[in-house]
Scaffold this active site. Structure first.
Site, PDB file in Angstrom:
ATOM      1  N   PRO A 136      12.072 -35.311  23.885  1.00 26.26           N
ATOM      2  CA  PRO A 136      10.945 -35.375  22.624  1.00 26.26           C
ATOM      3  C   PRO A 136      11.727 -35.163  21.298  1.00 26.26           C
ATOM      4  O   PRO A 136      11.076 -35.413  20.498  1.00 26.26           O
ATOM      5  CB  PRO A 136      10.014 -34.680  23.218  1.00 26.26           C
ATOM      6  CG  PRO A 136      10.240 -34.171  24.593  1.00 26.26           C
ATOM      7  CD  PRO A 136      11.697 -34.610  24.889  1.00 26.26           C
ATOM      8  N   GLY A 137      12.838 -34.665  21.291  1.00 26.73           N
ATOM      9  CA  GLY A 137      13.447 -34.197  19.998  1.00 26.73           C
ATOM     10  C   GLY A 137      12.629 -33.338  19.127  1.00 26.73           C
ATOM     11  O   GLY A 137      12.236 -32.231  19.779  1.00 26.73           O
ATOM     12  N   ARG A 138      12.345 -33.845  17.886  1.00 28.05           N
ATOM     13  CA  ARG A 138      11.577 -32.765  16.968  1.00 28.05           C
ATOM     14  C   ARG A 138      10.242 -32.607  17.448  1.00 28.05           C
ATOM     15  O   ARG A 138       9.731 -31.763  16.852  1.00 28.05           O
ATOM     16  CB  ARG A 138      11.622 -33.338  15.593  1.00 28.05           C
ATOM     17  CG  ARG A 138      10.536 -34.558  15.311  1.00 28.05           C
ATOM     18  CD  ARG A 138      11.040 -35.050  13.956  1.00 28.05           C
ATOM     19  NE  ARG A 138      12.257 -35.802  14.035  1.00 28.05           N
ATOM     20  CZ  ARG A 138      12.768 -36.173  12.908  1.00 28.05           C
ATOM     21  NH1 ARG A 138      12.528 -35.789  11.905  1.00 28.05           N
ATOM     22  NH2 ARG A 138      13.850 -36.981  13.157  1.00 28.05           N
ATOM     23  N   ARG A 155      16.763 -32.128   4.574  1.00 26.33           N
ATOM     24  CA  ARG A 155      16.109 -33.417   4.895  1.00 26.33           C
ATOM     25  C   ARG A 155      15.765 -34.494   3.758  1.00 26.33           C
ATOM     26  O   ARG A 155      15.778 -35.772   3.649  1.00 26.33           O
ATOM     27  CB  ARG A 155      15.086 -33.434   5.830  1.00 26.33           C
ATOM     28  CG  ARG A 155      15.795 -32.754   7.226  1.00 26.33           C
ATOM     29  CD  ARG A 155      14.824 -32.714   8.340  1.00 26.33           C
ATOM     30  NE  ARG A 155      14.339 -34.175   8.738  1.00 26.33           N
ATOM     31  CZ  ARG A 155      13.443 -34.739   8.497  1.00 26.33           C
ATOM     32  NH1 ARG A 155      12.325 -34.172   7.620  1.00 26.33           N
ATOM     33  NH2 ARG A 155      13.233 -35.892   9.117  1.00 26.33           N
ATOM     34  N   CYS A 188      22.032 -26.273  -7.945  1.00 26.00           N
ATOM     35  CA  CYS A 188      22.474 -26.950  -9.287  1.00 26.00           C
ATOM     36  C   CYS A 188      22.712 -28.502  -8.713  1.00 26.00           C
ATOM     37  O   CYS A 188      23.471 -28.871  -8.745  1.00 26.00           O
ATOM     38  CB  CYS A 188      23.847 -26.199  -9.594  1.00 26.00           C
ATOM     39  SG  CYS A 188      23.594 -24.648 -10.201  1.00 26.00           S
TER      40      CYS A 188
END
Length: 463
Positions: free
Chosen positions: A317-319, A360, A391
């Site tokens: 399912p991943g995330r 992300r 920065c």
């Protein structure tokens, strides 16, 4: 609205800036009468005072409920087809010993893409046979660790890796259980950096070029390897089931061809995953029961067409387990308005984190949402950009969000959906220590990963 920056089509001005959209937040998150955000029965102000900010806050009940929902949905959907299905939690989304312990207790498997992820899984009590080792460039040390531990599968990714794993297994006098990652030529509807089954990328062996079939023959010629089956993963943050249907069809066609041409039985098949989650009101993720049901229909139909028995299915399912369970808590520092061309303006809200704890947005153009978490507001919502302290002009956390016009220094800001890839990809850019991760449940908080200190960073400095 004529005098502010252009609003994205999916983002509508809220009638109430305090509203929490249920699909964006973990299940125990809510506001009290004063408008303060609570999670697991604990106020965010208490968490900030105890653990500091930025802070990753995991709703343990939400995390574990999502894990169990995937486990049960796939077990039920595939029960009559192949005796159930195995769900692999993605270490790369976020892994810590405490997370691995939850995964073990709740009966999921684990996929690891490094020796470090493998070690954390084992330390958390996950049985070696329930762990898969992934990766397109596994080191000898990583392969050795997997063989010594006795992992349930090593997912082979290249022709050279077939020989390497076989030789290392022969040296140890063991037979390595392996799967072969196939590039099935599916263009997943997602960001190009996280689409993984089209031809021009680094993962797997191409079905179209014939390299996949050559790899199968090479594996079967090595007695040190036991080919469990074929593996495909088309990408991440995917909402459209169409890609999975095409992938499953092509994978099962090859599965049938291998069994027919080589006279072997492939007992398993891995259909990957990478199911999408809601980061903004634009996202409409499917529920585990819907995903499992659709995949079961696809697999049953394609196996019938191919005239083969349904192999044991596994998915990743991943995330979809980790991401929605967590939000990041920041403290607001400065705010400012910037005049743009044509007389428009944009307000910038600076927080005490940024691209070091959530890369992300800068890396994938990812969208997030945000809310003032420490109080309620009666002010009008103003289109704002939440930025970090680093920065870089690209140090953006939330590109577009309506935040109260009275948002000011000292306010706590919460960004949902940060449980996957944020802490995993965190850095020490500008020598900023990485945030802590705390899990909250039933009014109690516990540290999963402590906050780094300047001393931690200096400990690596040989000067």
């Amino acid at each position: 609205m004529a005098n502010i920056a252009v609003v994205p089509a999916w983002l509508t001005p809220p009638a109430d800036v305090n509203e929490l959209l249920p699909q964006l937040w973990a299940r125990t998150v809510g506001r009290d009468e004063a408008g303060t955000l609570h999670v697991g029965g604990t106020a965010v102000g208490d968490l900030a005072r105890t653990y500091g900010t930025p802070l990753y806050v995991v709703d343990e009940l939400d995390f574990r409920s999502r894990a169990v929902a995937f486990r049960d949905a796939f077990a039920d959907a595939f029960a009559d087809l192949c005796g159930g299905a195995d769900v692999y939690y993605a270490s790369k989304a976020f892994i810590a010993t405490g997370i691995a312990r939850w995964i073990a207790e709740d009966g999921l498997h684990l996929d690891a893409a490094s020796a470090g992820e493998l070690d954390l899984g084992l330390r958390g009590g996950i049985l070696p046979g329930r762990i898969a080792l992934h990766g397109n460039n596994k080191s000898r040390a990583e392969i050795s660790a997997a063989l010594e531990a006795g992992v349930g599968r090593i997912v082979l990714d290249s022709l050279a890796e077939i020989d390497l794993v076989a030789e290392m297994a022969r040296e140890r006098g063991v037979v390595a259980p392996v799967m072969l990652r196939i590039t099935v030529g599916v263009e997943a509807h997602t960001h190009s950096y996280i689409a993984t089954a089209h031809e021009d990328q680094k993962f797997g062996l191409s079905l179209a070029s014939g390299r996949a079939e050559a790899a199968v023959a090479k594996i079967l010629a090595r007695p040190e390897l036991h080919l469990l089956g074929l593996h495909s993963h088309i990408g991440s943050q995917i909402f459209d089931m169409g890609g999975f249907e095409v992938s499953a069809r092509r994978l099962l066609e090859l599965h049938q061809k291998v069994e027919r041409d080589h006279g072997v039985e492939l007992p398993e098949i891995d259909l990957g995953g990478g199911y999408g989650v809601a980061y903004t009101s634009e996202d409409k993720p499917l529920q585990p029961v819907e995903i499992a049901g659709r995949l079961a229909e696809i697999v049953a139909r394609e196996c019938l067409v191919q005239g083969i028995a349904v192999p044991r299915v596994s998915v990743e399912p991943g995330r979809a387990i980790a991401a929605p369970s967590t939000f990041t808590l920041y403290e607001v520092g400065t705010t400012k308005e910037v005049e743009l061309e044509g007389g428009t303006r944009r307000r910038y809200v600076s927080v005490d984190g940024g691209m070091s704890d959530n890369i992300r947005t800068a890396l994938y153009d990812a969208d997030y949402s945000a809310t003032v978490a420490s109080r309620a507001s009666t002010a009008t919502g103003v289109l704002s950009r939440v930025v970090g302290k680093h920065c870089e002009s690209g140090d953006v956390v939330v590109r577009d969000e309506f935040l109260p016009e009275d948002t000011t220094a000292g306010d706590l800001l919460a960004v949902p959906g940060t449980g996957a890839y944020c802490r995993s990809m965190a850095s020490n850019y500008n020598q900023v220590p990485r945030p802590a991760v705390v899990a909250v449940r039933d009014g109690a908080a516990k540290v999963l990963v402590r906050r780094e200190t300047p001393e931690d960073l200096l400990a690596l400095d040989a000067g």
